[in-house]
Design a protein around this motif. Sequence first.
Motif, mmCIF file in Angstrom:
data_model
loop_
_atom_site.group_PDB
_atom_site.id
_atom_site.type_symbol
_atom_site.label_atom_id
_atom_site.label_comp_id
_atom_site.label_asym_id
_atom_site.label_seq_id
_atom_site.Cartn_x
_atom_site.Cartn_y
_atom_site.Cartn_z
ATOM 1 N N GLN A 28 35.064 13.265 -6.624
ATOM 2 C CA GLN A 28 35.456 14.365 -5.749
ATOM 3 C C GLN A 28 36.949 14.653 -5.890
ATOM 4 O OE1 GLN A 28 34.411 12.975 -1.868
ATOM 5 N NE2 GLN A 28 32.257 13.529 -2.091
ATOM 6 N N PRO A 29 37.325 15.925 -5.833
ATOM 7 C CA PRO A 29 38.757 16.265 -5.839
ATOM 8 C C PRO A 29 39.348 16.032 -4.448
ATOM 9 C CG PRO A 29 37.464 18.254 -5.631
ATOM 10 C CD PRO A 29 36.482 17.118 -5.821
ATOM 11 N N THR A 30 40.652 16.181 -4.347
ATOM 12 C CA THR A 30 41.283 16.092 -3.031
ATOM 13 C C THR A 30 40.832 17.273 -2.180
ATOM 14 O OG1 THR A 30 43.220 17.187 -3.970
ATOM 15 C CG2 THR A 30 43.336 14.809 -3.707
ATOM 16 N N LYS A 31 40.609 17.001 -0.916
ATOM 17 C CA LYS A 31 40.145 18.023 0.023
ATOM 18 C C LYS A 31 41.173 18.176 1.131
ATOM 19 C CE LYS A 31 35.498 17.537 -1.276
ATOM 20 N NZ LYS A 31 34.256 16.985 -1.196
ATOM 21 N N ASP A 32 40.921 19.092 2.041
ATOM 22 C CA ASP A 32 41.868 19.357 3.119
ATOM 23 C C ASP A 32 42.191 18.110 3.929
ATOM 24 O OD1 ASP A 32 41.979 21.987 2.343
ATOM 25 O OD2 ASP A 32 40.587 22.703 3.872
ATOM 26 N N TRP A 33 41.188 17.279 4.194
ATOM 27 C CA TRP A 33 41.429 16.061 4.969
ATOM 28 C C TRP A 33 42.368 15.108 4.244
ATOM 29 C CZ3 TRP A 33 40.527 16.071 9.848
ATOM 30 C CH2 TRP A 33 39.521 16.869 10.363
ATOM 31 N N HIS A 34 42.283 15.081 2.937
ATOM 32 C CA HIS A 34 43.201 14.244 2.179
ATOM 33 C C HIS A 34 44.638 14.739 2.332
ATOM 34 C CE1 HIS A 34 39.402 13.486 -0.226
ATOM 35 N NE2 HIS A 34 39.748 12.284 0.212
ATOM 36 N N PHE A 35 44.794 16.060 2.341
ATOM 37 C CA PHE A 35 46.138 16.618 2.488
ATOM 38 C C PHE A 35 46.699 16.356 3.881
ATOM 39 C CE2 PHE A 35 44.711 18.892 -1.261
ATOM 40 C CZ PHE A 35 45.818 18.736 -2.078
ATOM 41 N N ILE A 36 45.845 16.303 4.882
ATOM 42 C CA ILE A 36 46.304 15.928 6.222
ATOM 43 C C ILE A 36 46.779 14.469 6.205
ATOM 44 C CG2 ILE A 36 45.552 15.526 8.602
ATOM 45 C CD1 ILE A 36 43.722 18.011 8.241
ATOM 46 N N GLY A 37 46.028 13.607 5.541
ATOM 47 C CA GLY A 37 46.459 12.218 5.395
ATOM 48 C C GLY A 37 47.776 12.103 4.652
ATOM 49 N N MET A 38 47.937 12.906 3.598
ATOM 50 C CA MET A 38 49.198 12.907 2.862
ATOM 51 C C MET A 38 50.346 13.373 3.751
ATOM 52 S SD MET A 38 48.307 14.314 -0.930
ATOM 53 C CE MET A 38 46.671 15.009 -0.828
ATOM 54 N N ALA A 39 50.086 14.349 4.608
ATOM 55 C CA ALA A 39 51.125 14.839 5.518
ATOM 56 C C ALA A 39 51.544 13.752 6.505
ATOM 57 C CB ALA A 39 50.627 16.071 6.253
ATOM 58 N N VAL A 40 50.589 12.991 6.997
ATOM 59 C CA VAL A 40 50.911 11.905 7.931
ATOM 60 C C VAL A 40 51.769 10.851 7.237
ATOM 61 C CG1 VAL A 40 49.914 10.001 9.260
ATOM 62 C CG2 VAL A 40 48.907 12.283 9.407
ATOM 63 N N VAL A 41 51.372 10.440 6.054
ATOM 64 C CA VAL A 41 52.129 9.428 5.320
ATOM 65 C C VAL A 41 53.522 9.959 4.969
ATOM 66 C CG1 VAL A 41 52.211 8.113 3.161
ATOM 67 C CG2 VAL A 41 50.083 8.270 4.443
ATOM 68 N N THR A 42 53.617 11.218 4.580
ATOM 69 C CA THR A 42 54.905 11.808 4.251
ATOM 70 C C THR A 42 55.795 11.903 5.483
ATOM 71 O OG1 THR A 42 53.905 13.049 2.445
ATOM 72 C CG2 THR A 42 56.028 13.832 3.242
ATOM 73 N N ALA A 43 55.227 12.225 6.631
ATOM 74 C CA ALA A 43 56.006 12.272 7.872
ATOM 75 C C ALA A 43 56.567 10.895 8.208
ATOM 76 C CB ALA A 43 55.144 12.804 9.012
ATOM 77 N N LEU A 44 55.768 9.864 8.020
ATOM 78 C CA LEU A 44 56.261 8.507 8.264
ATOM 79 C C LEU A 44 57.382 8.142 7.287
ATOM 80 C CD1 LEU A 44 52.887 6.672 8.916
ATOM 81 C CD2 LEU A 44 54.709 7.097 10.583
ATOM 82 N N ALA A 45 57.245 8.554 6.039
ATOM 83 C CA ALA A 45 58.301 8.291 5.054
ATOM 84 C C ALA A 45 59.569 9.071 5.401
ATOM 85 C CB ALA A 45 57.815 8.642 3.653
ATOM 86 N N LEU A 46 59.417 10.272 5.956
ATOM 87 C CA LEU A 46 60.582 11.051 6.389
ATOM 88 C C LEU A 46 61.284 10.361 7.554
ATOM 89 C CD1 LEU A 46 62.358 13.581 6.310
ATOM 90 C CD2 LEU A 46 60.695 14.673 7.834
#
Length: 119
Positions: A28-46
């Motif tokens: 499966q390719p990345t889906k919208d839910w994956h991008f939400i997870g990426m946003a959460v991880v990126t926010a924590l890194a910020l």
Amino acid sequence: MLDALTVVVAVTALALAAWCGYAAYRDQPTKDWHFIGMAVVTALALIQLIVGVVQLARGEDARDGTVTFVVYLIGAFTAVPAAGFLSLTERTRWGSATVAAGAVVLAVLQVRLYDIWGG
């Protein structure tokens, strides 16, 4: 550095890696839910980037050098967004695998940041 924040970023990055790795395993390719997870991880890194810069501004020092520490902070912040952008260009299972790899890189960078700070 806040040790608890470093652990939280590393654990969420590994959870994202497992999730996207499972999607790649299921072809499966990345889906919208994956991008939400990426946003959460990126926010924590910020948040970690901001905390690290504030601590340096207050006069605290990284054991292995300030420049090295800042470069690793910036690299940690950009690891997952870069992988997410690449996954948009590759809309196959390899996009999910790319995000999984980027998340593992972020987790490894957390260990290195801990070492550089003086852990």
